[in-house]
Design an enzyme around this catalytic site. Sequence first.
Site, PDB file in Angstrom:
ATOM      1  CG  HIS A 277      -0.488   0.047   2.525  1.00 34.66           C
ATOM      2  ND1 HIS A 277      -0.185   1.230   3.165  1.00 34.66           N
ATOM      3  CD2 HIS A 277      -0.237  -0.932   3.436  1.00 34.66           C
ATOM      4  CE1 HIS A 277       0.233   0.982   4.400  1.00 34.66           C
ATOM      5  NE2 HIS A 277       0.212  -0.329   4.588  1.00 34.66           N
ATOM      6  CG  ASP A 289       2.735   0.264   7.867  1.00 35.66           C
ATOM      7  OD1 ASP A 289       2.268  -0.336   6.883  1.00 35.66           O
ATOM      8  OD2 ASP A 289       2.049   0.587   8.851  1.00 35.66           O
ATOM      9  CD  GLU A 323      -3.217  -1.421   5.307  1.00 35.31           C
ATOM     10  OE1 GLU A 323      -3.394  -2.456   5.973  1.00 35.31           O
ATOM     11  OE2 GLU A 323      -2.680  -0.405   5.784  1.00 35.31           O
ATOM     12  CD  GLU A 324      -1.483   2.095   7.750  1.00 35.34           C
ATOM     13  OE1 GLU A 324      -2.167   1.528   8.623  1.00 35.34           O
ATOM     14  OE2 GLU A 324      -0.300   1.805   7.545  1.00 35.34           O
ATOM     15  CG  ASP A 351       0.898  -3.768   5.147  1.00 33.82           C
ATOM     16  OD1 ASP A 351       1.780  -2.898   5.356  1.00 33.82           O
ATOM     17  OD2 ASP A 351      -0.275  -3.640   5.553  1.00 33.82           O
ATOM     18  CG  HIS A 421       0.730   2.760  12.639  1.00 29.44           C
ATOM     19  ND1 HIS A 421      -0.497   2.233  12.981  1.00 29.44           N
ATOM     20  CD2 HIS A 421       0.999   2.284  11.397  1.00 29.44           C
ATOM     21  CE1 HIS A 421      -0.936   1.473  11.991  1.00 29.44           C
ATOM     22  NE2 HIS A 421      -0.043   1.499  11.014  1.00 29.44           N
TER      23      HIS A 421
END
Length: 458
Positions: A277, A289, A323-324, A351, A421
Site C-alpha cells: 500500500h 509501512d 489501507e490504513e 505489508d 505508526h
Amino acid sequence: MKLGLIEAYFNLDLYLYGGIISNIAAEVAGYTGVAKQIIDLAVFGVAQNRSYRRLADFTDTVGNRVSGSHNLDRAIKYMYSAMTKDGLDVHLEPVKIPHWVRGKESAEMIVPRAKNLAILGLGSSVGTPPDGIQAEVLVVKSFEELKQRASDAEGKIVVFNQPFVSYGETVAYREYGASEAAKVGAVATLIRSITPLSINSPHTGWQDYQEGVKQIPTACITIEDAELMWRIAQRGQKIVVKLTMGARTLPDVDSFNTVAEIKGWQHPEQVVLLSGHLDSWDVGQGAMDDGGGAMISWEALSLIKDLGLRPRRTLRTVLWTAEEQGGIGAQQYYNFHKGNLSNFDLIMESDMGTFTPVALQFSGSDAAKKIMEEVVKLLAPINTTKLEGGAEGTDIALWMKAGVPGASLHVENSRYFWFHHTEGDTMTVQDPGDMNLCSALWAVVAYVVADLEDMLPR
C-alpha cells in the site's frame, strides 16, 4: 470382491495424483535457471540495492502520505511517473477515500505534577472543544477492569495501561477503547501505544467508533507515561490531565489505486497480482509501512522486464490507497474486479516490513500448496525455501475469502512494531541487502506462478 475394487480405484487415484505432482515438480524445477538469473540480478547484479534507492528517493521526496492528503496525491503522481519511465504499462483506477485531519494536539498532566505527555491522536477521532478537556484520570489495565470500575469512570479521562501481548490481540484497545470508555461515561481516552518497546514514542493508527455510542476524543500515549500514571494511581494519588485535540473528519476525497503491468503473452486476461500500500500515517516517512512493500512489488516487475522475460499470464502490481483506514482502496478494487474472479491466479501482499525474508506464507487448496512447495524450492540460493500457512494482508483478505490463492511475505519482523505508526518509521529502519532478498523472492514466485502451464487449482 467389492473391497478389492475400491482398493484398486483408491490406489489408481493415488498413482494418478502422485504422477500429477511428479509432473508439476519437474515443470517447476525447469525454472531453476531463470530463478537464479532473477536472484543474481537482484542480489549481486546491476539491480542490487535498486529497490532501496527507489524507496529512499520516494520517501525523502514525498514524505508521509495519510489518506486524503496532498502528500498522498503527490505520491500517486510520483509512482505513476516513475513506473511509466521504467517501461511498464501503468494506469490509475479511481476510488473514494476518507480524509481525517489530525490538527494541533497536546496533553499535559496537571496534578500531581506538571508534565507534558507525548501523544498521537487516533485516526477518525473527534476533536476536543477548542479549550480542551481537563478532567481527572481513571487508569485501568483491561476492558474487564474498566467494567468492574464503571461507576468510577463518569466524567473522567480513561487511561488504558494494557500490557502488550501481541499486535493482533492488544490492538483491540486502540480500535475499541474509546467506545468502551464512552459506554461508562468517560469524556476521553488515552491508550498505551500498541508496541513492545518505547523510547517515549507514541504510536498512531485507526480506531472504530461503535454505532450508537457517544464519540469521544482518543489518542495514544507512550508506554512510559501510561506506566507512570498507573504507578501514581496505585499510590492512591489523584491525577488530572488536560487534553487538546484539533482532529476533524472531512468529506471523502477522490484518489486512485496505482496499477502497473507486464501483459502475459498467452493468457493476458489471467493475473498474478503483487501488492503493497502506498498510503501511510502522517508521521515518519512511511518507509517500513508500507513503502518497502510497494517498492519490492514494483521492483519484481522491473527485474522480470530487465531480463527480457514475459510470462504466460499478466503480472500486475497494485499499490493500494487508504489501507490504513481499513483497506478502503482494496475493497473498491475488489468490488470492481470481482466479476473476473476466476482469472485471478494468485494475489500477493507485502505489508509486514521488508526485513530479512524467512518464508512465503500461502493460503489455498492442498493441491495449490503442493505446487507452491515446489516453487519456493527455487529460492534455495537465498535460503528462503520454507512455505508456511496463513497468508495475511488487509488488502488481499477479500480475495482469499472468495477462494483465490493468496501469498504474503514473512520477514524477520521482531523490530516491526517498535517503529509501526510512529515518527521512527523512516529510511533508517531499512536495509538495502534485506530489500534485495525480498525483491528476489517476490519476483521469482510471481514470475514462475504466472508462467506455469496451468493456473493454481482452487
